[in-house]
Design an enzyme around this catalytic site. Structure first.
Site, PDB file in Angstrom:
ATOM      1  N   HIS A  88     -14.982  10.514  -1.378  1.00 35.16           N
ATOM      2  CA  HIS A  88     -16.365  10.636  -1.561  1.00 35.16           C
ATOM      3  C   HIS A  88     -17.153  11.277  -0.684  1.00 35.16           C
ATOM      4  O   HIS A  88     -17.935  12.296  -0.894  1.00 35.16           O
ATOM      5  CB  HIS A  88     -16.857   9.268  -1.584  1.00 35.16           C
ATOM      6  N   ARG A 138     -13.472  18.476 -15.062  1.00 39.01           N
ATOM      7  CA  ARG A 138     -12.484  17.346 -14.902  1.00 39.01           C
ATOM      8  C   ARG A 138     -13.495  15.886 -15.213  1.00 39.01           C
ATOM      9  O   ARG A 138     -13.970  15.344 -14.302  1.00 39.01           O
ATOM     10  CB  ARG A 138     -11.961  17.486 -13.654  1.00 39.01           C
ATOM     11  N   ARG A 184     -12.281  18.771 -20.486  1.00 37.89           N
ATOM     12  CA  ARG A 184     -11.011  18.247 -20.394  1.00 37.89           C
ATOM     13  C   ARG A 184     -11.084  16.763 -20.489  1.00 37.89           C
ATOM     14  O   ARG A 184     -11.588  16.099 -19.669  1.00 37.89           O
ATOM     15  CB  ARG A 184     -10.430  18.698 -19.045  1.00 37.89           C
ATOM     16  N   GLU A 238       0.629  22.601 -18.763  1.00 34.54           N
ATOM     17  CA  GLU A 238       1.280  22.262 -17.441  1.00 34.54           C
ATOM     18  C   GLU A 238       2.560  21.844 -17.443  1.00 34.54           C
ATOM     19  O   GLU A 238       3.174  21.807 -16.439  1.00 34.54           O
ATOM     20  CB  GLU A 238       0.392  21.139 -17.089  1.00 34.54           C
ATOM     21  N   ASN A 248      -1.321  24.226 -10.872  1.00 34.47           N
ATOM     22  CA  ASN A 248      -1.045  23.381  -9.823  1.00 34.47           C
ATOM     23  C   ASN A 248      -0.003  22.445 -10.734  1.00 34.47           C
ATOM     24  O   ASN A 248       1.194  22.178  -9.745  1.00 34.47           O
ATOM     25  CB  ASN A 248      -2.374  22.395  -9.877  1.00 34.47           C
ATOM     26  N   ASP A 249      -0.124  21.953 -11.814  1.00 30.90           N
ATOM     27  CA  ASP A 249       0.985  21.063 -12.396  1.00 30.90           C
ATOM     28  C   ASP A 249       2.083  21.797 -12.940  1.00 30.90           C
ATOM     29  O   ASP A 249       3.443  21.619 -12.645  1.00 30.90           O
ATOM     30  CB  ASP A 249       0.462  20.193 -13.412  1.00 30.90           C
ATOM     31  N   ARG A 270       3.569  18.691  -5.980  1.00 27.58           N
ATOM     32  CA  ARG A 270       2.355  19.613  -5.466  1.00 27.58           C
ATOM     33  C   ARG A 270       1.817  18.853  -4.320  1.00 27.58           C
ATOM     34  O   ARG A 270       0.868  19.738  -3.657  1.00 27.58           O
ATOM     35  CB  ARG A 270       1.399  19.930  -6.518  1.00 27.58           C
ATOM     36  N   CYS A 283      -6.443  28.094 -15.048  1.00 26.67           N
ATOM     37  CA  CYS A 283      -7.551  27.326 -14.391  1.00 26.67           C
ATOM     38  C   CYS A 283      -7.021  26.518 -13.083  1.00 26.67           C
ATOM     39  O   CYS A 283      -7.723  25.670 -12.726  1.00 26.67           O
ATOM     40  CB  CYS A 283      -8.255  26.407 -15.127  1.00 26.67           C
TER      41      CYS A 283
HETATM   42  C1  PEP Z   1      -3.513  22.117 -12.853  1.00 24.33           C
HETATM   43  O1  PEP Z   1      -2.726  21.262 -12.724  1.00 24.33           O
HETATM   44  O2  PEP Z   1      -3.684  23.165 -12.542  1.00 24.33           O
HETATM   45  C2  PEP Z   1      -4.958  21.566 -13.055  1.00 24.33           C
HETATM   46  C3  PEP Z   1      -6.092  22.533 -13.089  1.00 24.33           C
HETATM   47  O3  PEP Z   1      -5.339  20.492 -13.303  1.00 24.33           O
HETATM   48  P1  PEP Z   1      -5.485  19.261 -12.158  1.00 24.33           P
HETATM   49  O4  PEP Z   1      -5.388  20.041 -10.868  1.00 24.33           O
HETATM   50  O5  PEP Z   1      -6.540  18.473 -12.335  1.00 24.33           O
HETATM   51  O6  PEP Z   1      -4.141  18.309 -12.206  1.00 24.33           O
HETATM   52 MG    MG Z   2      -3.150  19.230 -13.875  1.00 22.26          MG
END
Ligand code: PEP
Ligand code: MG
Length: 756
Positions: free
Chosen positions: A372, A479, A515, A610, A633-634, A644, A681
């Site tokens: 937060h 998100r 999403r 992902e 990221n995933d 990650r 993204c």
């Molecule tokens: C990702 O996985 O790249 C993504 C954008 O989703 P998050 O980071 O919210 O898992």
């Molecule tokens: Mg993700």
């Protein structure tokens, strides 16, 4: 050297220590401390006898990071005053260094046990060592030892914590300790690493949070009166929070929501009950609040779940308020202009309070980007850093500090040279900000005229003003789970719909991709799961939860459909592993759309890419999805089997490597051929160098955090993709073994003056 084996797991013949015994010990201590002739030796003897343990010892911190044994009942008398250990050495040293209690059934089993033969302590197995702390600093350690191996009971731990508190006040009052505050190191510059939470570079005067506390009255003789004081303090602390919430109307709806959520957390959890129990044992209300707070802190710090750990800051915030209400905190100065706040933990209400008083930056030891305080700092545009442990302890009020929440450093007492270097960095940054501002109203276009679409990744309505500030084309990733995480619960349909409505209205016709809930893994709601699973990122999360609990997903879809009535709706499903999953989710959306009137003007449905398995189902997916967005990221963590969140693996595998670029290039081409929208993204999309490479291989839509939009636009504007492509092709050929292309690509970019 052979050492005598301690008796193992023998059952203590003594009666267990009980609450009544704690009350009687505290009453005796009150009597003794009221006389003028007491000694530490007398205290250790009394404690050992009353608590029925073999040893009670007190160590205090001396200058030079040394601990000295100053009193003991049970260890050899000749070792008193003669035994010294370094902070960090042995069990007692570790407790002093970490500020955390250790309760060992058999200290001999601990790899760091370093008994000093002169003390005779090798005959004792069980050990309970508790730090003696005051105002955030460790003054010493109190240790109990028993011959027989056994774990000390929680009630013994609580009693010793109270004793530690009492000793802290007593020792500080006597001037018996020369705390670290007088050590030589205090004059020297120190540098600490950190992770930026909210960008910016500032120089200011250090303000360590909660350092200046009044002497704490630990014991009290009238528990009823203390209970009444506590009740009054609760009312007062709540009132101060209410005032704060009422006054934050100007900072936006969402920050008020965060505070409301925080209030619910801070007031829950039954910790007040434990405070009352401590009062009934003879503690003053402030000492009881302080002690229960310390126990809670140490328990929560050990939690693996970052979200739950983050809640700790919320409770901390409430404790601070209560201590102030009980007259034990000093309260805050009215003005804190030019000050950099440093805290171990910080709740959102405190942050807001300090922001109003004029702080220019904040460094927090235990903070995460999703906390937060971090969310709020970004919204307030207050430079914030999650700084490594030790910084708080080393900071003295009034120290000159540099906080660099760009590169991630915190410098205490910088020397002239360093300060000058930072002033230069600051000037460069300010120039760069003004230069970048010029890109706001320009389209994202490369030198050779290739147009890209740059969109925002956001998670709170609070962040929507970034649309105007950055001139981005829309929201590429909203998100939706962040609101649920910030409030600790999933809201009802009407509340969700109102949020989504606010988002599309604020977006003013720009595209918004919502999403659906991506909960699970590190984003867990309270009470959602008590199961400890080994690989939560690959567990029951995200769309898997949605499909197994269709009612929850349908509620969200209904909220999206009603909330965006009159606007186009884009919905994206996260963590899709099979085309069948995507189809099932889309069918739910279609079913809901059929019964929602009025609804959106149009609906497009996409999948996040992902999970690597989806790469092998492309024809099916492209036939059914309107667009695809790669969550690097995933995807990276699953592609390379590299968590990650594991710092050791960070940077080991790179998006800018031949295999990943080949994959993305193929995907972009396949989507273009089938006329399916395509974007990236993940975090990589917001890195200027990565964005250039993505543009060169055919990616045309990138979605990123607000802070990245202008730097990426600037980098794109300076590149000619016709020059970059052959360079990249050559680097990919040379790096076919999967090694990172980042360094040589960055070198080329620098040679060509590209602002990466
Ligand atoms: C990702 O996985 O790249 C993504 C954008 O989703 P998050 O980071 O919210 O898992
Ligand atoms: Mg993700």
């Amino acid at each position: 050297m052979p050492r005598p084996a301690p008796p193992r797991n023998t059952v203590s013949p003594q009666r267990p220590y009980r609450r009544a015994a704690a009350r009687s010990l505290f009453a005796r201590l009150r009597e003794i401390l009221a006389t003028s002739s007491w000694s530490l030796a007398e205290l250790t003897r009394l404690i050992a006898v009353e608590m029925r343990v073999d040893v009670c010892s007190i160590y205090v911190v001396r200058p030079g990071e040394i601990l000295e044994l100053v009193a003991s009942h049970g260890l050899r008398p000749e070792s008193i005053g003669a035994t010294r250990l370094r902070i960090g050495e042995g069990i007692v040293g570790i407790v002093a260094a970490s500020g955390e209690t250790m309760n060992l059934a058999d200290a001999h089993q601990h790899p760091d046990f370093a008994p000093r033969p002169s003390t005779g302590e090798e005959q004792f197995a069980a050990m309970l060592a508790v730090p003696i702390r005051r105002a955030g600093q460790t003054l010493g350690v109190i240790a109990l030892q028993d011959r027989a191996a056994r774990r000390f009971a929680p009630i013994e731990g609580e009693a010793v914590s109270t004793l530690a508190m009492l000793l802290a006040e007593t020792l500080a009052g006597l001037g018996a300790v020369q705390s670290a505050s007088r050590s030589l190191g205090d004059a020297l510059p120190r540098r600490y690493a950190g992770h930026p939470l909210a960008p910016g570079i500032v120089r200011g005067t250090a303000l360590p949070l909660g350092r200046n506390v009044r002497p704490l009255r630990v014991l009290a003789d009238d528990p009823v009166a203390e209970g009444t004081r506590l009740d009054r303090a609760v009312v007062e602390a709540e009132a101060s929070l209410n005032d704060l919430i009422a006054e934050t109307l100007t900072t936006g709806e969402a920050s008020r929501e965060i505070l409301e959520a925080y209030r619910a957390i801070a007031q829950s959890g039954g910790w007040l009950e434990r405070v009352r129990a401590a009062i009934s044992e003879g503690l003053s209300a402030e000492a009881a609040v302080d002690q229960v707070g310390a126990a809670l802190r140490s328990r929560m710090r050990r939690l693996a779940d970052p979200y739950l750990r983050e809640r700790l800051a919320d409770i901390e915030d409430m404790i601070e308020r209560m201590l102030v209400a009980l007259g034990a905190g000093l309260g805050k100065p009215d003005r804190a202009e030019g000050m950099v706040l440093i805290a171990r933990r910080l709740g959102p209400a405190e942050l807001l309070d300090w922001h109003r008083r004029g702080i220019v930056g904040v460094a927090i030891e235990e903070a995460s980007a999703s906390g937060h305080a971090a969310i709020l700092a970004r919204a307030l545009e207050l430079p914030a850093l999650a700084v490594e442990a030790g910084a708080f302890e080393a900071t003295r009020e009034g120290d000159d500090v540099l906080l660099d929440a760009e590169l991630g450093t915190f410098v205490l007492r910088p020397d002239r040279e360093l300060a000058a270097a930072y002033e230069r960095a600051l000037a460069v940054r300010n120039d760069r900000i003004s230069e970048l501002a010029a890109y706001r109203d320009r389209p994202a276009e490369t030198r050779d005229g290739t147009r890209l679409s740059l969109m925002l990744n956001v998670g709170l309505a609070l962040e929507l003003d970034q649309l105007e500030r950055t001139g981005s084309e829309g929201i590429g990733l909203y998100r939706t789970e962040i609101t649920a995480l910030a409030s600790g619960r999933q809201s009802g349909i009407a509340e969700q719909a109102a949020e989504y409505r606010q988002v599309v209205e604020r977006a003013g016709g720009r595209r918004v991709i919502f999403r659906t809930l991506d909960l699970g893994a590190d984003k867990m709601l309270r009470g959602e799961s008590d199961d400890v699973v080994e690989n939560p990122a690959m567990g029951w999360r995200s769309l898997r939860v949605g499909l197994d609990r269709p009612a929850v997903l349908r509620r969200q879809l209904r909220a999206l459909l009603t909330g965006t009535a009159g606007y186009p709706l884009s919905v994206m499903f996260p963590m899709v592993a099979t085309v069948a999953e995507f189809r099932a989710a889309r069918d739910l959306l279609e079913a809901e759309a059929g019964r929602t009137v009025p609804g959106p003007t149009s609906i497009e449905v996409g999948a996040m890419l992902e999970v690597p398995a989806l790469l092998f189902q492309l024809p099916g997916l492209l036939a059914e999805a309107d667009f695809i967005s790669v969550g690097t990221n995933d995807l990276m963590q699953f592609l390379f089997a590299a968590d990650r969140g594991a710092p050791r693996l960070a940077g080991r595998y790179d998006v800018l490597s031949a295999p990943v670029l080949e994959l993305l290039e193929g995907l972009a081409a396949a989507c273009a051929e089938e006329d399916v929208g395509f974007s990236v993204c993940g975090e990589a999309a917001g890195q200027p160098l990565d964005a250039l490479a993505f543009a060169a291989i055919g990616v045309r839509t990138l979605s990123m955090s607000g802070a990245s939009i202008l730097p990426v636009k600037a980098a794109l504007a300076s590149v000619d993709l016709n020059e970059l492509r052959p360079v990249l092709r050559e680097l990919r050929r040379a790096g076919a073994a999967g090694i990172s292309l980042r360094e040589p690509l960055a070198a080329w970019a620098r040679e060509h003056d590209l602002p990466i």
